[in-house]
Design a protein around this motif. Sequence first.
Motif, PDB file in Angstrom:
ATOM      1  N   SER A 172       0.806  -1.219   0.000  1.00 17.74           N
ATOM      2  CA  SER A 172       0.000   0.000   0.000  1.00 17.74           C
ATOM      3  C   SER A 172       0.841   1.271   0.000  1.00 17.74           C
ATOM      4  N   SER A 173       2.096   1.172   0.464  1.00 20.14           N
ATOM      5  CA  SER A 173       2.948   2.354   0.568  1.00 20.14           C
ATOM      6  C   SER A 173       4.402   1.930   0.689  1.00 20.14           C
ATOM      7  N   PHE A 174       5.299   2.886   0.501  1.00 23.71           N
ATOM      8  CA  PHE A 174       6.715   2.605   0.726  1.00 23.71           C
ATOM      9  C   PHE A 174       6.957   2.237   2.186  1.00 23.71           C
ATOM     10  N   GLU A 175       6.219   2.867   3.091  1.00 18.23           N
ATOM     11  CA  GLU A 175       6.391   2.588   4.518  1.00 18.23           C
ATOM     12  C   GLU A 175       6.058   1.129   4.836  1.00 18.23           C
ATOM     13  N   GLU A 176       4.979   0.628   4.240  1.00 18.31           N
ATOM     14  CA  GLU A 176       4.614  -0.776   4.458  1.00 18.31           C
ATOM     15  C   GLU A 176       5.689  -1.706   3.895  1.00 18.31           C
ATOM     16  N   TYR A 177       6.181  -1.367   2.710  1.00 14.93           N
ATOM     17  CA  TYR A 177       7.220  -2.191   2.098  1.00 14.93           C
ATOM     18  C   TYR A 177       8.505  -2.166   2.926  1.00 14.93           C
ATOM     19  N   ASP A 178       8.871  -1.007   3.436  1.00 14.59           N
ATOM     20  CA  ASP A 178      10.084  -0.892   4.247  1.00 14.59           C
ATOM     21  C   ASP A 178       9.970  -1.712   5.528  1.00 14.59           C
ATOM     22  N   LYS A 179       8.804  -1.680   6.169  1.00 10.90           N
ATOM     23  CA  LYS A 179       8.602  -2.452   7.398  1.00 10.90           C
ATOM     24  C   LYS A 179       8.717  -3.947   7.109  1.00 10.90           C
ATOM     25  N   PHE A 180       8.056  -4.375   6.022  1.00  7.44           N
ATOM     26  CA  PHE A 180       8.149  -5.769   5.581  1.00  7.44           C
ATOM     27  C   PHE A 180       9.608  -6.169   5.336  1.00  7.44           C
ATOM     28  N   SER A 181      10.342  -5.321   4.615  1.00 13.05           N
ATOM     29  CA  SER A 181      11.743  -5.616   4.281  1.00 13.05           C
ATOM     30  C   SER A 181      12.608  -5.668   5.533  1.00 13.05           C
ATOM     31  N   TYR A 182      12.423  -4.707   6.422  1.00  9.27           N
ATOM     32  CA  TYR A 182      13.219  -4.661   7.656  1.00  9.27           C
ATOM     33  C   TYR A 182      13.026  -5.940   8.470  1.00  9.27           C
ATOM     34  N   ASN A 183      11.777  -6.387   8.579  1.00  7.38           N
ATOM     35  CA  ASN A 183      11.485  -7.554   9.415  1.00  7.38           C
ATOM     36  C   ASN A 183      12.141  -8.824   8.888  1.00  7.38           C
ATOM     37  N   TRP A 184      12.038  -9.065   7.567  1.00 10.09           N
ATOM     38  CA  TRP A 184      12.608 -10.319   7.081  1.00 10.09           C
ATOM     39  C   TRP A 184      14.136 -10.249   6.971  1.00 10.09           C
ATOM     40  N   ILE A 185      14.683  -9.088   6.649  1.00  4.78           N
ATOM     41  CA  ILE A 185      16.143  -8.972   6.564  1.00  4.78           C
ATOM     42  C   ILE A 185      16.765  -9.096   7.961  1.00  4.78           C
ATOM     43  N   LYS A 186      16.110  -8.540   8.976  1.00  4.87           N
ATOM     44  CA  LYS A 186      16.594  -8.674  10.355  1.00  4.87           C
ATOM     45  C   LYS A 186      16.661 -10.142  10.770  1.00  4.87           C
ATOM     46  N   GLU A 187      15.625 -10.909  10.429  1.00  4.49           N
ATOM     47  CA  GLU A 187      15.631 -12.339  10.754  1.00  4.49           C
ATOM     48  C   GLU A 187      16.716 -13.084   9.982  1.00  4.49           C
ATOM     49  N   CYS A 188      16.928 -12.705   8.730  1.00  4.54           N
ATOM     50  CA  CYS A 188      17.989 -13.344   7.939  1.00  4.54           C
ATOM     51  C   CYS A 188      19.355 -13.089   8.560  1.00  4.54           C
ATOM     52  N   LYS A 189      19.576 -11.883   9.038  1.00  2.00           N
ATOM     53  CA  LYS A 189      20.857 -11.591   9.689  1.00  2.00           C
ATOM     54  C   LYS A 189      21.029 -12.436  10.948  1.00  2.00           C
ATOM     55  N   ARG A 190      19.975 -12.600  11.705  1.00  2.00           N
ATOM     56  CA  ARG A 190      20.040 -13.380  12.951  1.00  2.00           C
ATOM     57  C   ARG A 190      20.462 -14.820  12.687  1.00  2.00           C
ATOM     58  N   ILE A 191      19.900 -15.448  11.655  1.00  3.22           N
ATOM     59  CA  ILE A 191      20.164 -16.866  11.410  1.00  3.22           C
ATOM     60  C   ILE A 191      21.429 -17.111  10.588  1.00  3.22           C
ATOM     61  N   LEU A 192      21.992 -16.055  10.026  1.00  2.00           N
ATOM     62  CA  LEU A 192      23.197 -16.196   9.214  1.00  2.00           C
ATOM     63  C   LEU A 192      24.404 -16.484  10.114  1.00  2.00           C
ATOM     64  N   LYS A 193      25.224 -17.451   9.714  1.00  2.00           N
ATOM     65  CA  LYS A 193      26.455 -17.724  10.456  1.00  2.00           C
ATOM     66  C   LYS A 193      27.410 -16.536  10.359  1.00  2.00           C
ATOM     67  N   PRO A 194      28.309 -16.373  11.321  1.00  2.00           N
ATOM     68  CA  PRO A 194      29.316 -15.305  11.227  1.00  2.00           C
ATOM     69  C   PRO A 194      30.158 -15.419   9.959  1.00  2.00           C
ATOM     70  N   THR A 195      30.281 -16.642   9.421  1.00  2.00           N
ATOM     71  CA  THR A 195      31.056 -16.880   8.196  1.00  2.00           C
ATOM     72  C   THR A 195      30.194 -16.839   6.938  1.00  2.00           C
ATOM     73  N   GLY A 196      28.904 -16.577   7.106  1.00  2.00           N
ATOM     74  CA  GLY A 196      27.985 -16.627   5.971  1.00  2.00           C
ATOM     75  C   GLY A 196      27.798 -15.289   5.286  1.00  2.00           C
ATOM     76  N   THR A 197      27.113 -15.328   4.151  1.00  2.00           N
ATOM     77  CA  THR A 197      26.767 -14.098   3.428  1.00  2.00           C
ATOM     78  C   THR A 197      25.340 -14.183   2.918  1.00  2.00           C
ATOM     79  N   ILE A 198      24.807 -13.020   2.576  1.00  2.00           N
ATOM     80  CA  ILE A 198      23.449 -12.914   2.043  1.00  2.00           C
ATOM     81  C   ILE A 198      23.473 -12.163   0.716  1.00  2.00           C
TER      82      ILE A 198
END
Length: 228
Positions: free
Chosen positions: A45-71
Motif C-alpha cells: 500500500s505504501s513505501f512505509e509498508e514495504y520498508d517495514k516488511f523488508s526490515y522484518n525479514w532482513i533482520k531475521e535473515c541476519k540473525r540466522i546467518l552464520k558469522p562466516t555466511g553471506t546474504i
Amino acid sequence: LKEIPDNSIDLIFADPPYNLQLNGELWRPNQTKVDAVTDDWDKFSSFEEYDKFSYNWIKECKRILKPTGTIWIIGAYHNIFRVGKIMQDLSLWILNDILWIKTNPMPNFKGTRFNNAHETLIWASKDKDSKYTFNYKSFKIMNDDKQMRSDWYIPICLGEERIRINGEKFHSTQKPEELLHRIIISTSKVGDIVLDPFMGSGTTGAVAKKLGRNYIGIEKEEKYIKVA
C-alpha cells in the motif's frame, strides 16, 4: 524464519517482492498484451509498508546467518535502493553490488524510458569483520583464469528452463539457473546450508541440490511449493 536457530545458515539468496508499482496494462505494438508481474504478493500500500516488511525479514535473515555466511538480495530500481539502506541500517556489510545484465531483456514498448536491461544484486556479510566464504580461485578458473567481474551477462529465463503450465509461464519472476549457479559456487561450500526465504518455483533449491549443498526454502503460495 523465526523457527530457524541463530547462526545456523551458510548462505542466503533472497528474491523478495519488488513492489513494482505498475499502473495499468502494458501492450506491445502488435496489440498483444505483455505478461507483466501483477501478482498480489508484489503489491504494497505504501513505501512505509514495504520498508517495514523488508526490515522484518532482513533482520531475521541476519540473525540466522552464520558469522562466516553471506546474504544476496536481488532487486530492481523499484526496490533495491530501499533494501540496500535497510541492510546497512542493520549493520550488514556490503561486499559488492552485482549487475545481472540481461542479454535478452524485454523492450520498453512505449519508448518513454531507456530499455531496462539489468537487475542489481547486493552481496553482504553479517558484519564488517566477518570471515566469509568466497571461492575466488575456483571461480577465476571457471572464468578463463580471469577475475570474475561484477557485471554478469546472463539471459533471462526462457525456453525449456522456463516452467510453463498449459503454455503460460508459471512464475512471473523465475530466475535463470546460471545466476544461482554463480552465487552458490562462489560463496558456499559443499555440504553448506543454503536458504531462500522466497523460494517461488524452486530454482535455488534445484541448483543447490545439483551442487551438493543442503537447502531450505520458504514459500507461502501452495501452487509454487508443488511445482518446486
